[in-house]
Scaffold this motif. Structure first.
Motif, PDB file in Angstrom:
ATOM      1  N   GLY A 385       0.835  -1.198   0.000  1.00  0.00           N
ATOM      2  CA  GLY A 385       0.000   0.000   0.000  1.00  0.00           C
ATOM      3  C   GLY A 385       0.866   1.242   0.000  1.00  0.00           C
ATOM      4  O   GLY A 385       1.686   1.428   0.903  1.00  0.00           O
ATOM      5  N   GLY A 390       1.717   3.877   4.240  1.00  0.00           N
ATOM      6  CA  GLY A 390       2.674   2.950   3.637  1.00  0.00           C
ATOM      7  C   GLY A 390       3.982   3.655   3.291  1.00  0.00           C
ATOM      8  O   GLY A 390       5.075   3.139   3.544  1.00  0.00           O
ATOM      9  N   GLU A 408       2.170  -1.057  -4.701  1.00  0.00           N
ATOM     10  CA  GLU A 408       0.975  -0.219  -4.819  1.00  0.00           C
ATOM     11  C   GLU A 408       0.175  -0.714  -6.017  1.00  0.00           C
ATOM     12  O   GLU A 408       0.707  -0.841  -7.111  1.00  0.00           O
ATOM     13  CB  GLU A 408       1.392   1.252  -4.979  1.00  0.00           C
ATOM     14  N   LYS A 409      -1.111  -0.957  -5.784  1.00  0.00           N
ATOM     15  CA  LYS A 409      -1.894  -1.527  -6.892  1.00  0.00           C
ATOM     16  C   LYS A 409      -2.250  -0.484  -7.953  1.00  0.00           C
ATOM     17  O   LYS A 409      -2.477  -0.811  -9.103  1.00  0.00           O
ATOM     18  CB  LYS A 409      -3.113  -2.287  -6.376  1.00  0.00           C
ATOM     19  N   GLY A 415      -2.059   7.480  -2.482  1.00  0.00           N
ATOM     20  CA  GLY A 415      -3.352   7.071  -1.932  1.00  0.00           C
ATOM     21  C   GLY A 415      -4.322   8.229  -1.800  1.00  0.00           C
ATOM     22  O   GLY A 415      -4.474   9.050  -2.711  1.00  0.00           O
ATOM     23  N   GLU A 452      -0.415  -6.005  -7.192  1.00  0.00           N
ATOM     24  CA  GLU A 452      -1.147  -6.370  -5.972  1.00  0.00           C
ATOM     25  C   GLU A 452      -0.351  -7.449  -5.244  1.00  0.00           C
ATOM     26  O   GLU A 452      -0.059  -8.498  -5.823  1.00  0.00           O
ATOM     27  CB  GLU A 452      -2.540  -6.877  -6.337  1.00  0.00           C
ATOM     28  N   THR A 470      -2.854  -1.134   3.459  1.00  0.00           N
ATOM     29  CA  THR A 470      -3.701  -1.258   2.277  1.00  0.00           C
ATOM     30  C   THR A 470      -4.879  -0.279   2.283  1.00  0.00           C
ATOM     31  O   THR A 470      -5.719  -0.319   1.386  1.00  0.00           O
ATOM     32  CB  THR A 470      -4.220  -2.709   2.175  1.00  0.00           C
ATOM     33  N   GLY A 471      -4.934   0.588   3.300  1.00  0.00           N
ATOM     34  CA  GLY A 471      -5.929   1.657   3.275  1.00  0.00           C
ATOM     35  C   GLY A 471      -7.338   1.189   3.547  1.00  0.00           C
ATOM     36  O   GLY A 471      -7.572   0.175   4.210  1.00  0.00           O
ATOM     37  N   ALA A 648      -5.958   0.958   7.007  1.00  0.00           N
ATOM     38  CA  ALA A 648      -6.201  -0.490   6.919  1.00  0.00           C
ATOM     39  C   ALA A 648      -6.568  -1.049   8.292  1.00  0.00           C
ATOM     40  O   ALA A 648      -7.246  -2.065   8.410  1.00  0.00           O
ATOM     41  CB  ALA A 648      -4.950  -1.182   6.396  1.00  0.00           C
TER      42      ALA A 648
END
Ligand SMILES: Cc1cc2nc3c(=O)[nH]c(=O)nc-3n(C[C@H](O)[C@H](O)[C@H](O)COP(=O)(O)O)c2cc1C
Length: 668
Positions: A385, A390, A408-409, A415, A452, A470-471, A648
């Motif tokens: 994240g 993160g 980071e996805k 974010g 991911e 991961t928020g 998260a």
């Protein structure tokens, strides 16, 4: 590249090593109003970091002047010893040390001065305290002047290099100077000369007390920004009178606590109040400090280069990064953490009677407690994240010697900070992302975007520790009509993934996200600052039309909030400005309004027991967020060393998320 910032300058005979002044800040570290280790450590860090002059305080001068607890005292000789330790700690690192004298006048809350009634030139209640002060008698005025002189002597005895007298922000001296708060008909009121009398008597008494060679500064308000109050013109003349009185330097800030012109939030342009110093400089020949929202060394240097000020005030900038001067002098610009003017850890904390800290620098005020030590055994650390938590955890761990990879996805780091930066006046949030991004790069953190990280992948790649940052995900309320095609989620709108194409927009949820999404949408179709300048200079429109062009966009926005307050989760020092912006943008704020159902052409709300339909072409949902930290449990089950941080763990403000991430980064 920087031309003037690091040129020495004299205030009287005292030479400062550069032009950076850390202006006074009440920090709430001192429960008994006396200097303690925490305070010394805070200032020592800033002196070590390279500031030219550090101004401690404000300090109360007598029992009416301000809080008798938590605020530093200069009220009697017993405080001198503590201050001498502080002054020495600052000077040891090559910075000059000043100390500020403070008297709030009618801004002192009676509860903070042990139940006494505040003293002021006239008995006029302030919007700030909502209490009526007593009008000072001549004897009380003389006593007060004397208390400044006595306190100035203590400052000198403690070993500070300079005494600064606070004569700004709507405090006692401003109250004497202003026709709005000074209705006296004796020699201290009425004419400009009479209103000047009290501050000039203080200047005179302080000079007399400290002797001819000791530097004296006054911190003035360059403009009251109060209806009927003094403007830059009067304050510049006031500065000239102070110079005649033997004052050696004028420090120029702006506004009163009661003004409706913001001076501190991120919506104030960088260096946006430096013009106040320009007026003052035109009337005096002593050094002038320009202040407010000078958070960047290039802005600071420009202020100096263009002759707008001789020195620059940097208060919050040095909370956020005590080493800003040193880094800039070594041209390590990419390592600087800039203050973004969020006010969450500083001003909000002061107003909530908590110690000052900083969203971006969790160590601020905890220098003795949070000491980054090199890692005993360097580990391979994965941070999942790339939001603020993160990034901070990754940076802290990497700086301690761990080998860190951040996953980071999305295709960029930042974010929710990226979303927070979208509404007008909130762009500084991008600065925080840019700074963290540059620092991660500098610290050698590997960044894997659009990837991911699953538990299987992390296990397979053999990390020693994983930080799950991961928020959160947006909460979706269970109301009829939520699945209709014209219903959008706030984050998608802010990210630009979805556009509200209709004209009537209803936002369900009036917290920070809902309100700021409203501001973003309501500002669509308004003119930019550049266009405003062009129209203004070429007389393209009259003043009223210009205001409309700046504030009236092409969409009608209504924010629906079930509680009795909009922006409830925004800090006290920023909230009023956001509400003012929302009103200026014509946003309709409906409080105590519960959304019952969404229909194709509107939202049905219940207000005070009555149903009402608000027309809507688009409905935007902003009802909060839920933690998305499931990965943490999976890692625990797989017996991996894992930490859960930020949203998260629990959805909340950036300051809390970053603080927690920093502490985890120190622990790994
Ligand atoms: C927590 C806090 C407390 C402050 N207390 C004082 C004070 O006691 N005296 C003063 O002159 N200014 C005070 N200020 C104002 C700062 O000195 C400075 O003028 C203001 O923060 C704007 O400058 P900046 O943008 O560089 O932070 C305070 C500011 C903060 C953030």
């Amino acid at each position: 590249m920087l031309k003037k910032l690091f040129n020495p300058i004299n205030i009287k005979e005292l030479e400062l090593r550069n032009r950076i002044v850390m202006t006074a800040m009440h920090l709430n570290y001192t429960p008994d109003s006396r200097v303690n280790d925490r305070l010394v450590a805070f200032y020592e860090e800033r002196a070590r970091g390279g500031a030219g002059l550090i101004i401690v305080g404000g300090c109360t001068t007598d029992e009416y002047s301000g809080p008798t607890t938590w605020m530093l005292s200069m009220r009697d000789d017993s405080v001198i010893e503590g201050h001498s330790i502080l002054a020495a700690a600052i000077k040891k690192h090559g910075a000059a040390a000043a100390c500020q004298l403070y008297h709030a006048g009618r801004y002192a809350h009676s509860i903070s001065i042990e139940g006494r009634q505040a003293r002021a030139p006239s008995a006029i209640a302030s919007r700030f305290t909502k209490e009526e002060p007593s009008a000072m008698t001549i004897e009380e005025i003389k006593e007060t002047v004397q208390s400044y002189a006595d306190a100035a002597v203590r400052i000198k005895e403690a070993g500070y290099d300079i005494v600064e007298v606070l004569s700004c922000t709507g405090y006692l001296m401003n109250q004497f100077l202003s026709p709005v708060t000074n209705l006296r008909d004796d020699e201290y009121g009425g004419s400009w000369e009479n209103r000047l009398r009290f501050p000039l008597e203080v200047a005179d008494a302080v000079r007399e007390a400290v002797g001819p060679d000791y530097p004296v500064m006054f911190r003035i308000t360059g403009h009251d920004f109060m209806e009927g109050g003094n403007t830059n013109k009067e304050h510049s003349l006031y500065a000239a009178e102070l110079e005649k009185q033997g004052v050696d330097c004028i420090n120029v800030t702006g506004g009163w606590h009661e003004t409706r012109v913001p001076q501190l939030p991120m919506s104030v342009p960088r260096g946006g109040l430096a013009w106040l110093a320009v007026g003052v400089k035109s009337k005096v020949n002593i050094p002038v400090v320009a202040c407010n929202r000078i958070n960047d060394v290039f802005v600071a240097d420009e202020v100096l280069r263009l002759g707008m000020g001789d020195l620059v005030g940097m208060a919050r900038a040095l909370i956020a990064d005590p080493y800003l001067p040193q880094k800039a002098s070594e041209e390590r610009y990419e390592e600087i953490t800039h203050c973004i003017g969020c006010n969450q850890g500083c001003f909000d904390h002061v107003f909530y009677l908590q110690p000052v800290t900083c969203t971006l620098n969790p160590r601020a005020g905890r220098e003795l407690e949070l000491v980054p030590e090199p890692a005993e055994k360097p580990k391979r650390v994965a941070v999942v994240g790339g939001g603020p938590a993160g990034m901070k955890a990754a940076l802290t761990a990497a700086r301690r010697g761990h080998v860190v990879t951040i996953f980071e996805k999305d295709d960029m780091l930042g974010g929710q900070l990226n979303l927070a930066a979208v509404p007008p006046g909130r762009e500084e949030f991008w600065t925080a992302v840019e700074d963290l991004d540059a620092q991660l790069d500098h610290a050698g953190v590997e960044v894997r975007l659009e990837e991911e990280a699953t538990a299987a992948l992390l296990k397979e790649e053999g990390y020693d520790a994983v930080v799950v940052a991961t928020g959160a995900r947006q909460a979706v309320p269970n109301i009829p009509g939520i699945d209709l095609p014209h219903v959008l989620m706030a984050w998608d709108v802010l990210e630009g993934r979805e556009d509200p194409e209709g004209e009537d927009i209803v936002i369900i949820g009036g917290g920070a996200v809902g309100s700021e999404t409203g501001m973003y949408i309501a500002s669509i179709g308004t003119i930019s600052g550049d266009t405003l300048f062009y129209l203004l200079m070429n007389k393209g429109e009259d003043a009223e039309s210009l205001k409309q062009l700046c504030s009236q966009g092409i969409k009608k926005v209504t924010v629906v909030e079930m509680l009795d307050k909009v922006c409830r989760d925004v800090g006290i020092s920023t909230r009023w400005g956001i509400l003012q912006d929302m009103r200026n943008l014509g946003i309709d704020m409906r409080k105590n309004a519960v959304a019952k159902r969404i229909e194709e052409d509107g939202v049905v709300v219940m207000i005070e027991g009555e149903e009402e339909k608000i027309p809507a072409d688009n409905v935007i949902i902003a009802v909060g967020a839920c933690p998305a930290g499931e990965l943490y449990e999976e890692l625990k089950q797989a017996d991996m060393e894992a930490y859960l941080v930020g949203d998260a763990k629990e959805a909340r403000k950036a300051i809390e998320a970053i603080q927690e991430a920093y502490e985890v980064g120190l622990k790994i």
